[in-house]
Design a protein around this motif. Structure first.
Motif, PDB file in Angstrom:
ATOM      1  N   LYS A   1      -6.220   1.655  -7.878  1.00 42.88           N
ATOM      2  CA  LYS A   1      -7.274   1.412  -6.896  1.00 42.88           C
ATOM      3  C   LYS A   1      -7.086   0.061  -6.214  1.00 42.88           C
ATOM      4  N   VAL A   2      -7.481  -0.006  -4.946  1.00 41.98           N
ATOM      5  CA  VAL A   2      -7.390  -1.249  -4.178  1.00 41.98           C
ATOM      6  C   VAL A   2      -8.760  -1.580  -3.595  1.00 41.98           C
TER       7      VAL A   2
ATOM      8  N   GLY B   1     -10.339  -4.226  -1.017  1.00 39.81           N
ATOM      9  CA  GLY B   1      -9.988  -5.199   0.007  1.00 39.81           C
ATOM     10  C   GLY B   1     -11.207  -5.999   0.422  1.00 39.81           C
TER      11      GLY B   1
ATOM     12  N   SER C   1     -11.174   2.357   4.794  1.00 42.21           N
ATOM     13  CA  SER C   1     -11.609   2.410   3.396  1.00 42.21           C
ATOM     14  C   SER C   1     -12.368   3.693   3.085  1.00 42.21           C
TER      15      SER C   1
ATOM     16  N   SER D   1     -13.746  -1.332   0.604  1.00 38.51           N
ATOM     17  CA  SER D   1     -13.633  -2.528   1.435  1.00 38.51           C
ATOM     18  C   SER D   1     -14.905  -3.347   1.319  1.00 38.51           C
TER      19      SER D   1
ATOM     20  N   ASN E   1      -5.401   1.684   4.010  1.00 38.66           N
ATOM     21  CA  ASN E   1      -5.983   2.707   3.148  1.00 38.66           C
ATOM     22  C   ASN E   1      -6.361   2.060   1.817  1.00 38.66           C
ATOM     23  N   VAL E   2      -7.628   1.651   1.705  1.00 39.35           N
ATOM     24  CA  VAL E   2      -8.107   1.030   0.471  1.00 39.35           C
ATOM     25  C   VAL E   2      -9.273   1.852  -0.070  1.00 39.35           C
ATOM     26  N   ASP E   3      -9.518   1.727  -1.357  1.00 38.60           N
ATOM     27  CA  ASP E   3     -10.593   2.499  -1.980  1.00 38.60           C
ATOM     28  C   ASP E   3     -11.963   1.934  -1.626  1.00 38.60           C
TER      29      ASP E   3
ATOM     30  N   LEU F   1       0.824  -1.210   0.000  1.00 39.95           N
ATOM     31  CA  LEU F   1       0.000   0.000   0.000  1.00 39.95           C
ATOM     32  C   LEU F   1       0.859   1.263   0.000  1.00 39.95           C
TER      33      LEU F   1
END
Length: 448
Positions: A113-114, A116, A211, A181, A177-179, A105
């Motif tokens: 973009k991530v 999760g 998120s 979740s 820190n994900v876009d 990350l």
């Protein structure tokens, strides 16, 4: 993945399985100096043949004043039942402790973009389904984490990363820190690692809290409570009302079409489908592409996987069901079940499944949990103690083939595999081979 932040830095890596080796490879290619160790001498010996540039020195001999970061593999406990000795040692020198996903990350670009995905059950299927739909929409996608490749081995040029997070991985992370979740559900699991259900819930909640938008399953009491308390952007999904999907922003659902059009079982995958649809809509994928992807998705190996039929008997491999809540979905998918169940039991055993025992024609008990499960089933369902998987399959088939009704022989252990197998994959592969041998032997016998 390039980890330029660690160029010329001294980094310790503890745990030399798949994740640890992935970390070492990424750090070495980024110019870091690595100090590596493991409790398992075999893992150290293997790593020495692969990672020539590493310093394989016992951590008690490190100059910890010169080491800025310790990267732990997910199997290393940091709190309950007590911190691992390497954790205590690093903390005594105020050394930062991180996971491979945290390194990932840190290194990804702002435009990547991530997504999760976590939950007790269904996270691998949901992760795979989201990735499958996005690929079919032409997006450049990489899928990994707890499922498949470690994150640092993923394509560095992907547009979207779909990452499965286990509770062990989440526990290790300082910052998330994900876009988007996805939190599917929570049931008691890994309590031996987390101490109690409250700690387990807190660990799972961390992905939601880290998120920008949270997609949360609200059929589950624990996750519904998390949804209510979460003050950020959130979307609820309700699998219980499929074939329609429920969204906070709309009173209308999207009909998926006839169940027969799908390759995966709708009953056991309703929650996964609803969550995947919500995520893909957030990413502005056309509804028709999403629905076509759901219909054509082949599912995961070892998850409610139909293997084939011999006469009136259907064989299903659900070896990935390592707890009762997971087995429940497969049990609800069939009738007249000859249930192969057992292994290393989780907290609560199979008590919650007793309400579905009317669907079980007979249970074939295997592994360490045999006596405990026999006690649960006493006077409720017919059962037989079989010791191991091979005996269970033979005995179940012998009875089922003589029955004129349609029978499903379901391997859905509701248990971890570690009493008799290395993993649920090994258990499932063994069941698949046993089925093939049985089918071949039956075909030859019939031909004669």
């Amino acid at each position: 993945m390039q980890l330029n932040k660690y160029k010329s830095q001294n980094v310790a890596v503890f745990g030399l399985g798949k994740t640890g080796l992935s970390v070492i490879n990424a750090l070495i290619s980024s110019g870091a100096r690595i100090y590596a160790w493991d409790d398992n001498e075999g893992q150290i010996a293997n790593a020495k043949t692969i990672c020539k540039e590493c310093n394989f020195i016992h951590p008690k001999k490190y100059n910890w004043h010169e080491i800025g970061t310790l990267i732990l593999s997910p199997g290393v406990p940091i709190s309950y039942p007590m911190p691992h000795w390497i954790v205590k040692l690093a903390r005594s020198f105020d050394c930062k402790i991180k996971s491979d996903i945290e390194l990932f990350l840190e290194a990804k670009t702002a435009s990547q973009k991530v997504i999760g995905v976590t939950g007790t059950n269904g996270k691998s299927t949901t992760t795979s389904l989201i990735g499958y739909i996005l690929k079919s929409a032409g997006r450049k996608v990489a899928i990994g984490g707890n499922l498949g490749l470690p994150v640092l081995d993923l394509n560095r040029d992907a547009e979207i990363y779909v990452i499965e997070f286990s509770s062990f991985q989440l526990e290790l992370m300082n910052e998330i820190n994900v876009d988007i979740s996805v939190l599917l559900n929570i049931a008691p699991d890994h309590i031996d690692r987390h101490g109690n259900i409250e700690n387990y819930i807190a660990v799972k909640s961390r992905l939601v809290e880290g998120s920008k938008v949270a997609v949360i399953g609200c059929d589950n009491e624990f996750t519904a409570e998390i949804f209510d308390k979460f003050t950020g952007n959130k979307i609820p999904v309700l699998a219980s009302i499929l074939p329609f999907l429920s969204f906070q922003s709309s009173n209308t659902g999207i009909q998926l079409g006839h169940v027969s059009d799908m390759k995966i079982n709708l009953v056991s995958n309703a929650e996964n489908i609803a969550a995947a649809y919500a995520v893909c809509k957030l990413l502005k994928i056309d509804s028709n592409i999403i629905i076509d992807g759901i219909k054509s998705f082949p599912g995961l190996k070892h998850r409610n996987e139909p293997l084939g039929k011999i006469e009136n008997v259907l064989f299903v491999n659900d070896s990935k069901a390592t707890n009762a809540k997971s087995s429940e979905k497969a049990i609800l998918s069939y009738k007249n079940i000859y249930w192969i169940v057992g292994g290393k039991s989780k907290e609560g055993g199979i008590e919650l499944l007793s309400k579905h025992f009317t669907r079980i024609r007979k249970a074939f008990l295997i592994g360490e949990s045999t006596e405990a499960f026999a006690n649960t089933m006493e006077n409720k369902v017919d059962y037989m103690k079989c010791c191991n998987l091979e005996n269970a399959l033979k005995l179940a088939f012998r009875e089922a083939i003589n029955n004129k009704e349609k029978i499903t022989i379901l391997l859905s252990p509701a248990c971890a595999s570690f009493d008799q197998w290395k993993s649920f994959e090994e258990r499932g592969e063994a069941f698949c081979k046993m089925f093939e041998n049985l089918r071949n032997a039956f075909t030859i016998t019939c031909a004669v």
